[in-house]
Design a protein around this motif. Structure first.
Motif, PDB file in Angstrom:
ATOM      1  N   ALA A  94       6.608  -2.767  16.473  1.00  0.00           N
ATOM      2  CA  ALA A  94       6.408  -3.600  17.864  1.00  0.00           C
ATOM      3  C   ALA A  94       6.730  -5.253  17.555  1.00  0.00           C
ATOM      4  O   ALA A  94       6.885  -5.490  16.641  1.00  0.00           O
ATOM      5  CB  ALA A  94       4.992  -3.209  18.629  1.00  0.00           C
TER       6      ALA A  94
ATOM      7  N   ALA B 195      14.550  -3.764   5.935  1.00  0.00           N
ATOM      8  CA  ALA B 195      16.041  -4.144   5.723  1.00  0.00           C
ATOM      9  C   ALA B 195      16.440  -4.747   4.490  1.00  0.00           C
ATOM     10  O   ALA B 195      17.639  -5.332   4.378  1.00  0.00           O
ATOM     11  CB  ALA B 195      16.263  -5.150   6.817  1.00  0.00           C
TER      12      ALA B 195
ATOM     13  N   ASN C  69      11.416 -10.876   8.579  1.00  0.00           N
ATOM     14  CA  ASN C  69      10.282 -10.180   8.041  1.00  0.00           C
ATOM     15  C   ASN C  69      10.734  -9.827   6.707  1.00  0.00           C
ATOM     16  O   ASN C  69       9.728  -9.880   5.780  1.00  0.00           O
ATOM     17  CB  ASN C  69      10.060  -8.979   8.728  1.00  0.00           C
ATOM     18  CG  ASN C  69       9.502  -9.129  10.304  1.00  0.00           C
ATOM     19  OD1 ASN C  69       8.513  -9.540  10.553  1.00  0.00           O
ATOM     20  ND2 ASN C  69      10.483  -8.979  11.186  1.00  0.00           N
TER      21      ASN C  69
ATOM     22  N   ILE D 236      13.885   1.163  15.961  1.00  0.00           N
ATOM     23  CA  ILE D 236      13.087   1.503  14.720  1.00  0.00           C
ATOM     24  C   ILE D 236      12.348   2.548  14.993  1.00  0.00           C
ATOM     25  O   ILE D 236      12.332   3.862  14.641  1.00  0.00           O
ATOM     26  CB  ILE D 236      12.438   0.564  13.993  1.00  0.00           C
ATOM     27  CG1 ILE D 236      13.419  -0.662  13.457  1.00  0.00           C
ATOM     28  CG2 ILE D 236      11.761   1.080  12.762  1.00  0.00           C
ATOM     29  CD1 ILE D 236      12.522  -2.111  12.611  1.00  0.00           C
TER      30      ILE D 236
ATOM     31  N   THR E 195      17.818  -6.429  13.896  1.00  0.00           N
ATOM     32  CA  THR E 195      17.347  -5.468  13.141  1.00  0.00           C
ATOM     33  C   THR E 195      18.387  -4.842  12.670  1.00  0.00           C
ATOM     34  O   THR E 195      19.173  -4.253  13.267  1.00  0.00           O
ATOM     35  CB  THR E 195      16.428  -4.795  14.127  1.00  0.00           C
ATOM     36  OG1 THR E 195      15.422  -5.148  14.351  1.00  0.00           O
ATOM     37  CG2 THR E 195      15.919  -3.318  13.381  1.00  0.00           C
TER      38      THR E 195
ATOM     39  N   LEU F 182       6.042  -3.220   9.983  1.00  0.00           N
ATOM     40  CA  LEU F 182       7.427  -3.630   9.831  1.00  0.00           C
ATOM     41  C   LEU F 182       7.443  -5.339  10.207  1.00  0.00           C
ATOM     42  O   LEU F 182       8.248  -5.869   9.743  1.00  0.00           O
ATOM     43  CB  LEU F 182       8.356  -2.921  10.933  1.00  0.00           C
ATOM     44  CG  LEU F 182       9.137  -1.509  10.704  1.00  0.00           C
ATOM     45  CD1 LEU F 182       9.790  -1.642   9.338  1.00  0.00           C
ATOM     46  CD2 LEU F 182       8.174  -0.424  10.298  1.00  0.00           C
ATOM     47  N   SER F 183       6.495  -5.612  11.165  1.00  0.00           N
ATOM     48  CA  SER F 183       6.537  -6.880  11.481  1.00  0.00           C
ATOM     49  C   SER F 183       5.701  -7.612  10.352  1.00  0.00           C
ATOM     50  O   SER F 183       4.530  -8.310  10.647  1.00  0.00           O
ATOM     51  CB  SER F 183       5.522  -7.210  12.751  1.00  0.00           C
ATOM     52  OG  SER F 183       6.550  -6.454  13.977  1.00  0.00           O
TER      53      SER F 183
ATOM     54  N   ASN G  72      19.385  -3.411  18.351  1.00  0.00           N
ATOM     55  CA  ASN G  72      18.575  -4.737  18.278  1.00  0.00           C
ATOM     56  C   ASN G  72      19.541  -5.692  17.371  1.00  0.00           C
ATOM     57  O   ASN G  72      19.511  -5.452  15.944  1.00  0.00           O
ATOM     58  CB  ASN G  72      17.351  -4.821  17.938  1.00  0.00           C
ATOM     59  CG  ASN G  72      16.626  -5.920  17.876  1.00  0.00           C
ATOM     60  OD1 ASN G  72      17.108  -7.197  17.915  1.00  0.00           O
ATOM     61  ND2 ASN G  72      15.262  -6.106  17.811  1.00  0.00           N
TER      62      ASN G  72
ATOM     63  N   GLN H 287       5.803  -0.146  25.975  1.00  0.00           N
ATOM     64  CA  GLN H 287       5.400  -1.166  26.767  1.00  0.00           C
ATOM     65  C   GLN H 287       5.491  -0.348  28.205  1.00  0.00           C
ATOM     66  O   GLN H 287       4.505  -0.504  29.127  1.00  0.00           O
ATOM     67  CB  GLN H 287       6.371  -2.254  26.598  1.00  0.00           C
ATOM     68  CG  GLN H 287       5.660  -3.375  27.570  1.00  0.00           C
ATOM     69  CD  GLN H 287       6.517  -4.536  27.274  1.00  0.00           C
ATOM     70  OE1 GLN H 287       7.809  -4.675  26.754  1.00  0.00           O
ATOM     71  NE2 GLN H 287       6.018  -5.760  27.331  1.00  0.00           N
TER      72      GLN H 287
HETATM   73  N1  LIG Z   1      10.339  -5.552   7.807  1.00  0.00           N
HETATM   74  C1  LIG Z   1      11.781  -5.408   8.114  1.00  0.00           C
HETATM   75  O1  LIG Z   1      12.564  -5.107   6.986  1.00  0.00           O
HETATM   76  C2  LIG Z   1      12.133  -5.263   9.481  1.00  0.00           C
HETATM   77  C3  LIG Z   1      11.410  -5.581  10.489  1.00  0.00           C
HETATM   78  N2  LIG Z   1      11.725  -5.634  11.654  1.00  0.00           N
HETATM   79  C4  LIG Z   1      10.500  -5.859  12.804  1.00  0.00           C
HETATM   80  O2  LIG Z   1      10.198  -4.745  13.340  1.00  0.00           O
HETATM   81  C5  LIG Z   1       9.971  -4.571  14.471  1.00  0.00           C
HETATM   82  C6  LIG Z   1      10.401  -3.487  15.476  1.00  0.00           C
HETATM   83  O3  LIG Z   1      11.828  -3.776  15.300  1.00  0.00           O
HETATM   84  P1  LIG Z   1      12.863  -3.395  16.755  1.00  0.00           P
HETATM   85  O4  LIG Z   1      12.541  -1.748  16.937  1.00  0.00           O
HETATM   86  O5  LIG Z   1      14.197  -3.778  16.447  1.00  0.00           O
HETATM   87  O6  LIG Z   1      12.348  -4.145  17.516  1.00  0.00           O
HETATM   88  P2  LIG Z   1      12.134  -4.123  19.307  1.00  0.00           P
HETATM   89  O7  LIG Z   1      11.640  -5.450  19.594  1.00  0.00           O
HETATM   90  O8  LIG Z   1      13.744  -3.863  19.726  1.00  0.00           O
HETATM   91  O9  LIG Z   1      11.361  -3.081  19.633  1.00  0.00           O
HETATM   92  C7  LIG Z   1      10.044  -3.094  19.952  1.00  0.00           C
HETATM   93  C8  LIG Z   1       9.444  -2.229  21.012  1.00  0.00           C
HETATM   94  O10 LIG Z   1       7.964  -2.503  21.304  1.00  0.00           O
HETATM   95  C9  LIG Z   1       7.959  -2.013  22.552  1.00  0.00           C
HETATM   96  N3  LIG Z   1       6.406  -2.584  22.928  1.00  0.00           N
HETATM   97  C10 LIG Z   1       6.348  -4.326  23.442  1.00  0.00           C
HETATM   98  N4  LIG Z   1       5.111  -4.420  23.805  1.00  0.00           N
HETATM   99  C11 LIG Z   1       4.419  -3.091  23.770  1.00  0.00           C
HETATM  100  C12 LIG Z   1       3.276  -2.358  23.865  1.00  0.00           C
HETATM  101  N5  LIG Z   1       2.360  -3.189  24.153  1.00  0.00           N
HETATM  102  N6  LIG Z   1       2.845  -1.381  23.352  1.00  0.00           N
HETATM  103  C13 LIG Z   1       3.803  -0.512  22.885  1.00  0.00           C
HETATM  104  N7  LIG Z   1       4.895  -0.830  22.709  1.00  0.00           N
HETATM  105  C14 LIG Z   1       5.378  -2.178  23.068  1.00  0.00           C
HETATM  106  C15 LIG Z   1       8.902  -3.146  23.152  1.00  0.00           C
HETATM  107  O11 LIG Z   1       9.055  -2.538  24.464  1.00  0.00           O
HETATM  108  C16 LIG Z   1      10.305  -2.539  22.234  1.00  0.00           C
HETATM  109  O12 LIG Z   1      10.815  -1.247  22.952  1.00  0.00           O
HETATM  110  C17 LIG Z   1      10.004  -6.056  14.929  1.00  0.00           C
HETATM  111  O13 LIG Z   1       8.925  -6.874  14.784  1.00  0.00           O
HETATM  112  C18 LIG Z   1      11.155  -6.540  13.985  1.00  0.00           C
HETATM  113  O14 LIG Z   1      11.058  -7.900  13.852  1.00  0.00           O
HETATM  114  C19 LIG Z   1      12.993  -5.319  12.130  1.00  0.00           C
HETATM  115  C20 LIG Z   1      13.906  -5.289  10.870  1.00  0.00           C
HETATM  116  C21 LIG Z   1      13.464  -5.397   9.791  1.00  0.00           C
END
Ligand SMILES: NC(=O)C1=CN([C@@H]2O[C@H](COP(=O)(O)OP(=O)(O)OC[C@H]3O[C@@H](n4cnc5c(N)ncnc54)[C@H](O)[C@@H]3O)[C@@H](O)[C@H]2O)C=CC1
Ligand SMILES: O=C([O-])CC(=O)C(=O)O
Length: 282
Positions: free
Chosen positions: A86, A136, A204, A28, A259, A108-109, A256, A51
């Motif tokens: 994140a 989503a 989420n 994302i 997602t 997003l979370s 992912n 990270q």
């Molecule tokens: N609201 C919605 O409709 C949706 C929400 N989500 C949520 O959105 C969020 C992001 O989704 P994705 O990109 O697929 O997740 P992902 O888990 O693939 O990416 C998250 C990124 O954050 C990084 N990260 C970890 N610790 C960190 C730190 N201390 N500082 C900076 N970055 C750090 C990770 O290395 C990773 O690259 C997730 O929480 C997911 O559950 C996902 C899909 C739909």
């Protein structure tokens, strides 16, 4: 003076660029960053957090204009808007510094908001804003509209491929094994609040739906693991005093598997609305 002229002159479009920070460079975060780098009217990509920034060295080099790479706690010095993409456990550390400075955090979370509800009060006290995009899901415009009247019930059924659910705390805690299932299996029937605890990285959408409508304790959710599926499928049924509606979406997963690809696009659409002369949808 003509009656409408004064109003037209008094409301020029803001012309200072809004600085955006992205926290988390998963599918994302990267997609949204690339869209900002390509250009969204009135917005600039000011900073990102990762990270392990070294891992993103080549990707950062591919951008037209490299943003500052900062730890999460420094983002609010560099930007007006944060986009939280994140892991859920970082929600507070990303959102709090922005809203306490009266700035905006796009979240997003969404599930993690339920355990950090005081962030909403923090935003209210300081003139900040927390924004939960449709992400989503589908139809949060209709759900928020119906909620202006009275919503009687909201039910959602989610079906995901096994790898979109594997490892969720609810499955681990209840010894539910889905890796070798051959038929669809109902693994959860409960509220959006319970789903946020049991499936913090997978549902989420259910929490976003509940916040738009009748809250996390009255929004009902079933989750199915389906080995025949390749998409994350959500079906929502709403009954209210203004309308009855049902809607469904079949999301193609991003890199992912948890997602849906459309999530990043929903954020990009929201960013485009920030300075648009025509906004469509609530
Ligand atoms: N609201 C919605 O409709 C949706 C929400 N989500 C949520 O959105 C969020 C992001 O989704 P994705 O990109 O697929 O997740 P992902 O888990 O693939 O990416 C998250 C990124 O954050 C990084 N990260 C970890 N610790 C960190 C730190 N201390 N500082 C900076 N970055 C750090 C990770 O290395 C990773 O690259 C997730 O929480 C997911 O559950 C996902 C899909 C739909
Ligand atoms: O709600 C989530 O975290 C992800 C999801 O179901 C999807 O992308 O379809």
């Amino acid at each position: 003076m003509a009656p409408f002229r004064k109003e037209r002159e008094a409301k020029p479009m803001a012309n200072t660029s809004l600085r955006v920070a992205i926290a988390g460079l998963g599918p994302i975060g990267k997609k949204v960053a690339e869209a900002l780098d390509q250009g969204i009217d009135g917005l600039t990509l000011a900073a990102v957090s990762a990270q392990n920034p070294e891992k993103h060295h080549n990707w950062l080099g591919s951008l037209k204009k490299k943003p500052a790479v900062l730890p999460i706690e420094k983002l609010s010095d560099a930007a007006d808007i944060a986009i939280e993409c994140a892991p859920a456990k970082l929600l507070r550390s990303i959102v709090a510094p922005f809203v306490e400075k009266g700035k905006t955090a796009i979240v997003l979370s969404a599930g993690a908001l339920l355990e950090n509800e005081d962030l909403v009060e923090l935003a209210r006290k300081n003139g900040g804003q927390i924004v939960v995009p449709t992400g989503a899901l589908i139809g949060l415009d209709a759900v928020t509209a119906a909620a202006v009247g009275e919503i009687h019930s909201v039910r959602m059924v989610t079906r995901k491929p096994v790898n979109g659910l594997a490892g969720a705390p609810f499955l681990v805690e209840n010894n539910i094994e889905i890796e070798s299932i051959k038929e669809p299996l109902k693994i959860f029937d409960g509220t959006a609040r319970e789903a946020a605890k049991g499936f913090p990285a997978n549902l989420n959408v259910a929490v976003a739906l509940s916040l738009a409508g009748i809250g996390p304790d009255r929004t009902r959710l079933e989750i199915w693991a389906d080995p025949a599926l390749t998409r994350n499928v959500h079906r929502v049924e709403v009954d209210s005093d203004s309308a009855r509606f049902s809607m469904s979406i079949e999301n193609i997963p991003s890199e992912n598997p948890k997602t849906g690809r459309i999530t990043a696009l929903s954020v990009i659409a929201l960013l485009r609305k920030q300075r648009a002369a025509l906004r469509v949808g609530t």
